[in-house]
Design a protein around this motif. Structure first.
Motif, PDB file in Angstrom:
ATOM      1  N   TYR A  24       9.849  -1.142   4.554  1.00  0.00           N
ATOM      2  CA  TYR A  24       8.429  -1.497   4.687  1.00  0.00           C
ATOM      3  C   TYR A  24       7.851  -0.854   5.944  1.00  0.00           C
ATOM      4  N   THR A  25       8.577  -0.977   7.047  1.00  0.00           N
ATOM      5  CA  THR A  25       8.114  -0.405   8.314  1.00  0.00           C
ATOM      6  C   THR A  25       8.044   1.113   8.227  1.00  0.00           C
ATOM      7  N   LYS A  28       5.018   2.120   6.265  1.00  0.00           N
ATOM      8  CA  LYS A  28       3.811   1.873   7.051  1.00  0.00           C
ATOM      9  C   LYS A  28       3.599   2.992   8.078  1.00  0.00           C
ATOM     10  N   THR A  32       0.570   5.758   8.217  1.00  0.00           N
ATOM     11  CA  THR A  32      -0.230   5.862   9.439  1.00  0.00           C
ATOM     12  C   THR A  32      -0.296   7.313   9.923  1.00  0.00           C
ATOM     13  N   LEU A 175       1.086  -1.215  15.121  1.00  0.00           N
ATOM     14  CA  LEU A 175       1.948  -2.141  14.382  1.00  0.00           C
ATOM     15  C   LEU A 175       3.085  -2.634  15.259  1.00  0.00           C
TER      16      LEU A 175
END
Length: 268
Positions: A24-25, A28, A32, A175
């Protein structure tokens, strides 16, 4: 799983290696960065390629800087993206980022990476030497470091890193990343930050070395008032002339005010 071996790699503490593993990270971060085919991307510390393999889905060529010779071999041997990589086995804290530019290529660099905590500040100061070559930067750093980058005057964590980062760049925290997103699990939270160099510096200085010099003196004696810490380089009357209260401490002076002091010193 052995605490010291991950994906067949012996984790080397001296390189402060913490490998990103949370999908997930990772997704993300990739969204970005938003890599585009015609861009010139540079990854610092690709490690085992957690970000590298995703970036390579969008572009045909990627420059990577990796110090660990074992990881360099793994990157070269990876059939999924090894052929797309230009690899510099170098220490990024001393790296000349001019080497990333093709002779006729006027594209700006987009730099990203999961930076080792113990060298992050030194590395960032090295990158600032090449800020005119850079479009943007996306880094995973210790949250405390990002907090220091973004904070304004009046805080105990405001310091040289805050001033020099804000002198060159817009600082955009993106984040917060939980320790369990990494292997081994670090003892601190991390954060993804975007640094965007200014097209026109808001507070340009004549000699950036003097800005470094003044802030280094001031913050090495941060408990002292400026009229004590800087009295050997800035006369008392100059503080008044520049509308700076010399009874304040280093952490209470804005980026613009430090730039004014540096410019006075350059002209004196």
């Amino acid at each position: 799983m052995n605490n010291f071996i991950y994906q067949g790699h012996f984790i080397r503490k001296r390189f402060s290696q913490n490998f990103l593993k949370d999908e997930y990270t990772i997704n993300k971060i990739i969204s970005t960065i938003n890599p585009q085919e015609d861009e010139l991307l540079v990854e610092i510390g690709p490690g085992l390629g957690a970000l590298t393999k995703h970036i390579c889905k969008y572009i045909d060529k990627l420059i990577v800087i990796e110090l660990d010779s074992n990881l360099v071999q793994k990157l070269k041997q990876n059939p999924n993206f090894g052929y797309k990589l230009t690899i510099f086995q170098k220490d990024a804290t001393k790296f000349d980022f001019n080497k990333c530019l093709a002779s006729k290529n006027k594209k700006l660099l987009r730099i990203f990476g999961n930076l080792p905590y113990h060298i992050s500040t030194i590395l960032i100061f090295n990158i600032f030497k090449y800020v005119n070559l850079i479009k943007d930067m996306h880094f995973m750093l210790q949250k405390e470091v990002v907090d220091r980058m973004a904070i304004g005057p009046g805080s105990k964590v405001y310091g040289r890193l805050s001033i020099m980062t804000q002198y060159y760049c817009k600082v955009i925290p993106i984040l917060e990343i939980h320790p369990k997103s990494f292997i081994p699990v670090p003892k601190v939270n991390s954060m993804l930050v975007r640094l965007v160099p200014y097209d026109q510096l808001p507070h340009p200085v004549i000699d950036v070395n003097l800005l470094n010099y003044i802030t280094k003196i001031a913050f090495s004696q941060r408990r002292k008032k400026l009229n004590n810490s800087l009295n050997k380089v800035i006369p008392e009357n100059i503080f008044k002339e520049l509308s700076i209260d010399s009874a304040l401490r280093a952490e209470d002076i804005s980026v613009a005010q430090y730039c004014s002091l540096a410019n006075w010193l350059a002209n004196s």
